[in-house]
Design a protein around this motif. Sequence first.
Motif, PDB file in Angstrom:
ATOM      1  N   THR A  31       0.826  -1.220   0.000  1.00 52.16           N
ATOM      2  CA  THR A  31       0.000   0.000   0.000  1.00 52.16           C
ATOM      3  C   THR A  31       0.853   1.260   0.000  1.00 52.16           C
ATOM      4  O   THR A  31       0.320   2.368  -0.009  1.00 52.16           O
ATOM      5  N   SER A  32       2.170   1.087  -0.033  1.00 52.47           N
ATOM      6  CA  SER A  32       3.068   2.238  -0.101  1.00 52.47           C
ATOM      7  C   SER A  32       4.340   1.826  -0.826  1.00 52.47           C
ATOM      8  O   SER A  32       4.654   0.622  -0.924  1.00 52.47           O
ATOM      9  N   VAL A  33       5.069   2.812  -1.302  1.00 55.75           N
ATOM     10  CA  VAL A  33       6.315   2.559  -2.002  1.00 55.75           C
ATOM     11  C   VAL A  33       7.250   3.736  -1.731  1.00 55.75           C
ATOM     12  O   VAL A  33       6.796   4.883  -1.576  1.00 55.75           O
ATOM     13  N   ALA A  34       8.530   3.456  -1.674  1.00 54.66           N
ATOM     14  CA  ALA A  34       9.515   4.501  -1.402  1.00 54.66           C
ATOM     15  C   ALA A  34       9.821   5.296  -2.673  1.00 54.66           C
ATOM     16  O   ALA A  34       9.677   4.782  -3.794  1.00 54.66           O
ATOM     17  N   PHE A  80       9.129  -6.112  -5.401  1.00 52.88           N
ATOM     18  CA  PHE A  80       7.973  -5.808  -6.244  1.00 52.88           C
ATOM     19  C   PHE A  80       7.960  -6.650  -7.513  1.00 52.88           C
ATOM     20  O   PHE A  80       7.587  -6.181  -8.578  1.00 52.88           O
ATOM     21  N   ASN A  81       8.369  -7.929  -7.406  1.00 52.25           N
ATOM     22  CA  ASN A  81       8.492  -8.749  -8.603  1.00 52.25           C
ATOM     23  C   ASN A  81       7.155  -9.046  -9.269  1.00 52.25           C
ATOM     24  O   ASN A  81       7.111  -9.501 -10.397  1.00 52.25           O
ATOM     25  N   GLU A  82       6.049  -8.817  -8.611  1.00 53.70           N
ATOM     26  CA  GLU A  82       4.739  -9.039  -9.215  1.00 53.70           C
ATOM     27  C   GLU A  82       4.096  -7.720  -9.657  1.00 53.70           C
ATOM     28  O   GLU A  82       2.918  -7.698 -10.004  1.00 53.70           O
ATOM     29  N   CYS A  83       4.868  -6.644  -9.658  1.00 52.50           N
ATOM     30  CA  CYS A  83       4.345  -5.324 -10.035  1.00 52.50           C
ATOM     31  C   CYS A  83       5.271  -4.646 -11.042  1.00 52.50           C
ATOM     32  O   CYS A  83       6.441  -5.012 -11.187  1.00 52.50           O
ATOM     33  N   THR A  84       4.722  -3.673 -11.697  1.00 48.96           N
ATOM     34  CA  THR A  84       5.484  -2.839 -12.621  1.00 48.96           C
ATOM     35  C   THR A  84       5.910  -1.562 -11.898  1.00 48.96           C
ATOM     36  O   THR A  84       5.090  -0.870 -11.296  1.00 48.96           O
ATOM     37  N   VAL A  85       7.202  -1.257 -12.005  1.00 45.58           N
ATOM     38  CA  VAL A  85       7.738  -0.043 -11.390  1.00 45.58           C
ATOM     39  C   VAL A  85       7.983   0.995 -12.490  1.00 45.58           C
ATOM     40  O   VAL A  85       8.721   0.740 -13.446  1.00 45.58           O
ATOM     41  N   ASP A 101      -3.679  -4.479  -8.260  1.00 47.09           N
ATOM     42  CA  ASP A 101      -3.921  -3.706  -9.482  1.00 47.09           C
ATOM     43  C   ASP A 101      -4.306  -2.249  -9.211  1.00 47.09           C
ATOM     44  O   ASP A 101      -4.886  -1.583 -10.058  1.00 47.09           O
ATOM     45  N   MET A 102      -3.976  -1.755  -8.048  1.00 46.58           N
ATOM     46  CA  MET A 102      -4.168  -0.340  -7.722  1.00 46.58           C
ATOM     47  C   MET A 102      -2.826   0.387  -7.893  1.00 46.58           C
ATOM     48  O   MET A 102      -1.769  -0.164  -7.578  1.00 46.58           O
ATOM     49  N   GLU A 103      -2.865   1.615  -8.386  1.00 44.94           N
ATOM     50  CA  GLU A 103      -1.626   2.386  -8.539  1.00 44.94           C
ATOM     51  C   GLU A 103      -1.247   3.013  -7.202  1.00 44.94           C
ATOM     52  O   GLU A 103      -2.029   3.729  -6.583  1.00 44.94           O
ATOM     53  N   VAL A 104      -0.017   2.740  -6.802  1.00 46.67           N
ATOM     54  CA  VAL A 104       0.516   3.291  -5.562  1.00 46.67           C
ATOM     55  C   VAL A 104       1.635   4.264  -5.926  1.00 46.67           C
ATOM     56  O   VAL A 104       2.534   3.936  -6.716  1.00 46.67           O
ATOM     57  N   ARG A 105       1.610   5.452  -5.324  1.00 43.46           N
ATOM     58  CA  ARG A 105       2.588   6.492  -5.633  1.00 43.46           C
ATOM     59  C   ARG A 105       3.411   6.825  -4.392  1.00 43.46           C
ATOM     60  O   ARG A 105       2.886   6.902  -3.290  1.00 43.46           O
TER      61      ARG A 105
END
Length: 400
Positions: free
Chosen positions: A16-19, A48-53, A102-106
């Motif tokens: 739910t968060s990212v640096a 984050f291997n299951e997400c796109t950065v 599948d939610m965008e986290v900023r």
Amino acid sequence: MMLMWGSMVSSSFYHTSVAPPQDLQITDPGLLGSLDIEWKPPPNVQTFNECTVKYKFEYRNTGDRDWKVIFTKKLKFRVGFDLSRTAEVKIQTLLEGQCTNDMEVRSDWIFATFQVPLQGKLESEVQNFHCIYHDWKYLKCTWKPGHLTPRGVHYGLYYWYEGLDRAAQCDDYIQDHGVNVGCMLQNMSQAEYKDLIICVNGSATATLLRPLYVTLRLHNLAKPSPPEQLMVSMSASEELHMAWSPPGSETPPQCLEYEVQLAEDQGETKAAWVSVSTQMETTLTISRANQSRISCVRVRGRTNIFCADQGFWSEWTQECFSVPRKEDKQLFILIPVILSLSSSLIIFTLIGQCKKRTLTAPAHQMTTVSLLTCKGRALTTLHASDGSLCRAVQKEGPSG
């Protein structure tokens, strides 16, 4: 059951968060304002291997209202700035995929600035800098020395656009009393539709001069040559037809639009020009009730909205045409008149250059036949041998 419960717990855990990115840096490679922006990914990116950065990268110069935005997966970007002002950059991490449901986290933003130390006073910067891209062939830039410029100043123009390995210097200066006040840049087609960055700096003994930085787009500075082969004609139905050709230069014909103007004869008053059309075609037909008053037609061109946001009008075509009056096209028959002398001559003067031919008839008939040909119209004057009768007829069509 324990395996199933562990799987359910794992699948229900989402980020739910990212640096934010790390180590944001701005460096100047010496390309007159095209700066390199570089950063590193957030520290826990391996989780984050299951997400796109991705990264949202925004930049502007101090004083600009809006930010320019770029979305990228890269860690390095090169963008252009006005080095006379501070460059501002900010970037954040965007994370989306299975690891975020599948939610965008900023992430939060990180910021950086860059400023070239500006030497000299602002009044020492060159004045009235102006450029025109002539015929999409060569760029002519001119300027005037700054207000605080001492004697013996030397100016240099440097330029860069994407595709050049390094900044280049002008090799064809325009001078005024030994001082560089302009530059001619040839073979600039590779810079079209790109940012062309120009720097004009100066040097003088014991005086620091402020450099000028400018970013140009050549297609918005284009000025074509005037249209060619302008032809004007009047039809039998009183329609004025105009046709011309695009200038024979490097200007793409499909990139031109034209303005057509007519001048009307106002008698002793100076003729007034009236714009009748702005179009992309190279022909125009106008139907008006009083074509006889038109004394001149001219056309000019500029880059149209499909090839540029703006541009300069060309010079006007120089040709002027005398449009025939309606009464010149009518058939005139002179009523019989008594001539006192057999050598009397009735002369009709037509507008234009006329050629005259004289034929001799038998003595018992008409003595002389004078044929004047004026631009496709024939005027025949018959002289009676006895001097008692004369009749003249003006005809349409080729002479003879």
